[in-house]
Scaffold this motif. Structure first.
Motif: not given
Length: 339
Positions: A199-218, A263-270
């Motif tokens: 999931v972090l890889g998807v977020i990173f490769t989508k410009g550090n912000c991935a839509t919920e649809e993009q994450v669910w696609e994976v 909705y969209e996903f980003l990396w959290g501080p952890r």
């Protein structure tokens, strides 16, 4: 029967046997994850950032989930194999996904054995693996351990490391650094770091912000669906929008000005604290049997991130040293005798 007709019958039987053997070989190869190759067709979640590398010859638009999905079925089969009384659905899963070769069965059993040892926090020795799992296939020890290690890395995010070559002692190390709040949170279950890294890889490769649809696609490509509980990962929606958000691995927020809400996903501080863009890119590259530099755009960004992290460590170290020095001077001054 004339000799010529007998020869024809023998030749026909040999051709039939050859076709059957070829069919079995193809069928067996289809169950071995290591033989799978990345799809050359464009993958939706990578198509926005074409990647190529003259050095490696890697093509753009890799399929991020293929090997992760195939290895997870092996791990599930291993779990079902060691159940004393599997139910009907487990037996069905075992017959559908179970690797057919004896070596591959040992790989699956070793995956589960190493996971058990990891959860029990017990040491892992080559002697134990040979005695309890590999047994008569000891001549294939290195092959079985290598394949099991790859499954553990891609599915569970665990690296198998030999810490004592003289006594052949191994440990499993989580890919996330246990520096944030002191430990890696696994909630007593099997590690889900492999999926988190995906999931972090998807977020990173989508410009550090991935839509919920993009994450669910994976996730759907990996056989994970909203509302459908998975043996390894549990209920995916709860995991990615509740658990990992609460643990600060992910940030889940509404897209600005979206109506209806999206909705969209980003990396959290952890995630920033326990891993890095380079490590995540290494994980993505591992899925495709290549190297991070095969994706030059993301590789350059990951290198810049590494440089920024290195500078931050230097600054933090200097600040710590300055504070320690000031504290020492203050203590020395407070204990000095008045003149």
């Amino acid at each position: 029967m004339p000799r010529g007709q007998k020869s024809k019958l023998r030749a026909r039987e040999k051709r039939r046997q050859a076709r059957e053997e070829s069919g079995h070989l193809v069928d067996a190869q289809a169950t071995v994850p290591e033989k799978e190759k990345p799809s050359s067709s464009p993958s939706p979640h990578f198509k926005d950032a074409p990647q190529s590398s003259p050095a490696t010859g890697a093509h753009s638009n890799p399929q991020i989930t293929g090997r992760v999905h195939s290895t997870s079925t092996t791990a599930e089969a291993a779990k079902n194999q060691v159940e004393e009384k599997p139910n009907a659905s487990q037996a069905k899963d075992t017959t559908e996904h179970w690797p057919r070769g004896p070596i591959d069965k040992k790989v699956a059993m070793l995956v589960y054995y190493l996971l058990y040892k990891y959860q029990m926090k017990e040491s892992i020795t080559k002697a134990d693996m040979l005695k309890n799992v590999i047994q008569i296939y000891k001549n294939h020890f290195h092959e079985i351990l290598w394949k099991a290690s790859e499954h553990l890395e891609l599915v569970f995010g665990l690296d198998v490391k030999e810490v004592d070559p003289n006594r052949n002692i191994y440990v499993l190390v989580n890919k996330l650094e246990s520096t944030y709040n002191g430990r890696v949170n696994e909630n007593g279950g099997v590690p889900k770091t492999g999926l988190l890294m995906t999931v972090l890889g998807v977020i990173f490769t989508k410009g550090n912000c991935a839509t919920e649809e993009q994450v669910w696609e994976v996730l759907n490509m990996m056989g994970l669906y909203d509302g459908m509980k998975n043996f390894i990962y549990g209920e995916p929606r709860k995991l990615i929008t509740k658990d990992w958000v609460k643990e600060e691995y992910l940030e889940y927020r509404q897209v600005a000005d979206s109506d209806p809400p999206r909705y969209e996903f980003l990396w959290g501080p952890r995630a920033h604290a326990e891993t890095s863009k380079m490590r995540v890119l290494e994980f993505v590259a591992k899925i495709h049997n290549t190297v991070p530099s095969a994706f030059p755009t993301w590789y350059e960004e990951a290198l810049r991130d590494e440089e920024e992290r290195a500078r931050a460590r230097v600054v933090a170290k200097a600040c710590t040293a300055a504070m320690a020095s000031a504290r020492s001077r203050a203590m020395a001054s407070s204990f000095s005798c008045p003149k």
